[in-house]
Design an enzyme around this catalytic site. Structure first.
Site, mmCIF file in Angstrom:
data_model
loop_
_atom_site.group_PDB
_atom_site.id
_atom_site.type_symbol
_atom_site.label_atom_id
_atom_site.label_comp_id
_atom_site.label_asym_id
_atom_site.label_seq_id
_atom_site.Cartn_x
_atom_site.Cartn_y
_atom_site.Cartn_z
ATOM 1 N N GLN A 1 29.405 -21.693 -26.486
ATOM 2 C CA GLN A 1 28.989 -23.051 -26.133
ATOM 3 C C GLN A 1 29.944 -23.669 -25.118
ATOM 4 O O GLN A 1 31.034 -23.158 -24.890
ATOM 5 C CB GLN A 1 28.950 -23.916 -27.400
ATOM 6 C CG GLN A 1 30.251 -23.869 -28.197
ATOM 7 C CD GLN A 1 30.062 -24.146 -29.678
ATOM 8 O OE1 GLN A 1 29.065 -24.719 -30.094
ATOM 9 N NE2 GLN A 1 31.029 -23.749 -30.489
ATOM 10 N N TYR B 1 32.613 -38.903 -41.641
ATOM 11 C CA TYR B 1 31.900 -37.630 -41.828
ATOM 12 C C TYR B 1 32.731 -36.630 -42.640
ATOM 13 O O TYR B 1 32.258 -36.064 -43.631
ATOM 14 C CB TYR B 1 31.549 -37.058 -40.458
ATOM 15 C CG TYR B 1 30.918 -35.695 -40.503
ATOM 16 C CD1 TYR B 1 29.544 -35.560 -40.699
ATOM 17 C CD2 TYR B 1 31.680 -34.539 -40.374
ATOM 18 C CE1 TYR B 1 28.962 -34.305 -40.743
ATOM 19 C CE2 TYR B 1 31.103 -33.288 -40.423
ATOM 20 C CZ TYR B 1 29.743 -33.172 -40.603
ATOM 21 O OH TYR B 1 29.176 -31.932 -40.663
ATOM 22 N N GLN B 2 33.982 -36.423 -42.234
ATOM 23 C CA GLN B 2 34.790 -35.367 -42.890
ATOM 24 C C GLN B 2 35.069 -35.714 -44.342
ATOM 25 O O GLN B 2 35.062 -34.844 -45.205
ATOM 26 C CB GLN B 2 36.140 -35.144 -42.197
ATOM 27 C CG GLN B 2 36.192 -35.434 -40.738
ATOM 28 C CD GLN B 2 35.848 -34.263 -39.868
ATOM 29 O OE1 GLN B 2 35.370 -33.238 -40.357
ATOM 30 N NE2 GLN B 2 36.066 -34.402 -38.602
ATOM 31 N N ASP C 1 29.658 -27.412 -42.471
ATOM 32 C CA ASP C 1 29.978 -28.407 -41.437
ATOM 33 C C ASP C 1 29.571 -27.814 -40.091
ATOM 34 O O ASP C 1 30.399 -27.349 -39.315
ATOM 35 C CB ASP C 1 31.478 -28.709 -41.466
ATOM 36 C CG ASP C 1 31.887 -29.632 -40.331
ATOM 37 O OD1 ASP C 1 31.008 -30.297 -39.760
ATOM 38 O OD2 ASP C 1 33.083 -29.670 -39.996
HETATM 39 N N1 SPD Z 1 24.888 -34.672 -34.316
HETATM 40 C C1 SPD Z 1 26.215 -34.213 -34.555
HETATM 41 C C2 SPD Z 1 26.414 -33.557 -35.878
HETATM 42 C C3 SPD Z 1 27.776 -32.947 -35.926
HETATM 43 C C4 SPD Z 1 28.141 -32.349 -37.214
HETATM 44 N N2 SPD Z 1 29.351 -31.574 -37.168
HETATM 45 C C5 SPD Z 1 30.529 -32.311 -36.857
HETATM 46 C C6 SPD Z 1 31.769 -31.487 -36.947
HETATM 47 C C7 SPD Z 1 32.921 -32.308 -37.429
HETATM 48 N N3 SPD Z 1 33.830 -31.550 -38.225
#
Ligand code: SPD
Length: 367
Positions: free
Chosen positions: A98, A128-129, A223
């Protein structure tokens, strides 16, 4: 609606490029799951997104290509663009898998972008984490063996490390360059790799899981990036089956599960597969992450057959985990109240996701 059934027309619209005409774009604001599957089976249709910075603004993403066509939208969120003002470009390189981009933004700190899609920003990565790690780990008693799929930035590892009961953290990341870039630009996340309990495996997660001993893990955390490109197979049935096999009875999975505003078809598909695969409980939770499309992200959280898991009332609250609140840095987003609240779903989500199952199944039974 059954997965894929009756949605071939939508698939055709997108492949014909008609999704960019305003009438059709408003008719269909989400990519049908059949298209995601079609792309997986036909390399010609694989979507590739490109990072673009125009007049000092990063837009997620300006253009995507699928086969010979170019769309001025990301097929995961057509008709929208999300922008951040760029202070300074720090890194741009193509890995084997990527395009990796890092920039300093005006208001969210440094930003990590993969194939044109924001993965994290320094300001809001905590949401998120912390959620993807603590929703599952606080729902089971004394987790010991944990597997992270993806997560090459190290942020999820940092969060798992708060759990003193954990003895082994396997991580399987396909792209080593993501780890190297994170170590260079995001030390507050990459610190996760410094925990001696972490065992790093570079490679394909499906392959890794196929060789994992059955019942090895108490928890698996997926993740991943969005299911366009290398992460496509991570939302398909065979992948969930290998996870269920690798979990102990009553073990838990927490999987990144997109936005309830944009991807109800995909969420429906994932929930349906997980009901059949995990046989314990299946829930959907969500959190606010301002720099993800629509400002929210979801988590699919499931348990295998065995000792029942009550996800909504955490049995292993973070406030009682020794050092849990402050290990390496203070928790910024997660707490037990947020945990419980994350499972409260808007009415339209209960209705739309419930449609997936047979008509006798109510939303109440699903969530
Ligand atoms: N749309 C973005 C989703 C991303 C999910 N993964 C994020 C990685 C962070 N550790």
């Amino acid at each position: 609606m059954e997965a894929g059934a009756g949605s071939g027309l939508e698939c055709q619209k997108i492949m014909d490029g008609k999704v960019n005409d305003s009438k059709n774009a408003s008719d269909k604001a989400i990519i049908p799951s059949c298209c995601l599957k079609a792309r997986a089976s036909d390399p010609e249709l694989e979507a590739i997104c490109h990072s673009t910075v125009v007049s000092g603004w990063f837009s997620e993403p300006e253009s995507c290509s699928a086969g010979k066509r170019v769309y001025f939208n990301n097929p995961m969120w057509p008709g929208e663009a999300h922008s951040l003002k760029v202070e300074k470009m720090l890194y741009k390189e193509k890995s084997e898998y990527q395009e990796i981009l890092v920039f300093e933004s005006s208001t969210f700190g440094k930003v990590l972008v993969l194939d044109g899609i924001v993965q994290l920003t320094e300001k809001d990565e905590c949401a998120y984490q912390e959620m993807i790690a603590h929703l599952p780990l606080c729902s089971i008693h004394s987790p010991k063996n944990v597997l992270v799929v993806g997560g090459g930035d190290g942020g999820v590892l940092r969060e798992i490390s708060r759990h003193s009961s954990v003895e082994l953290i396997d991580i399987c990341e396909i792209d080593k360059m993501v780890i190297d870039v994170s170590k260079k630009f995001f030390p507050e996340l990459a610190i996760g790799f410094e925990d001696p309990r972490v065992q790093l495996h570079i490679g394909d997660a499906s392959e890794f899981l196929r060789h994992a001993p059955a019942g090895k893990y108490d928890a698996v955390i997926v993740d991943s990036s969005d299911p366009v490109g290398p992460a496509q197979e991570l939302v398909e049935r065979p992948f969930f089956e290998t996870i269920a096999r690798a979990l102990r009875p009553g073990g838990v999975l927490c999987n990144m599960a997109e936005s309830m505003w944009l991807h109800t078809h995909l969420i429906q598909d994932m929930i349906s597969i997980c009901h059949e695969t995990f046989k314990g409980s299946v829930h959907y939770a969500w959190a606010s992450v301002p720099t993800y499309p629509s400002g929210v992200i979801g988590f699919l959280i499931c348990s295998t057959e065995g000792p029942p898991v009550d996800f909504i009332h955490p049995i292993n609250p973070i406030e009682k985990v020794e050092g849990g609140l402050k290990f390496r840095r203070e928790l910024r987003f997660y707490n037990s109240e947020i945990h419980r609240a994350a499972f409260a779903l808007p009415s339209f989500v209960k209705r739309e996701v419930a449609l997936l199952r047979d008509s006798s199944t109510t939303a109440q039974q699903i969530f």
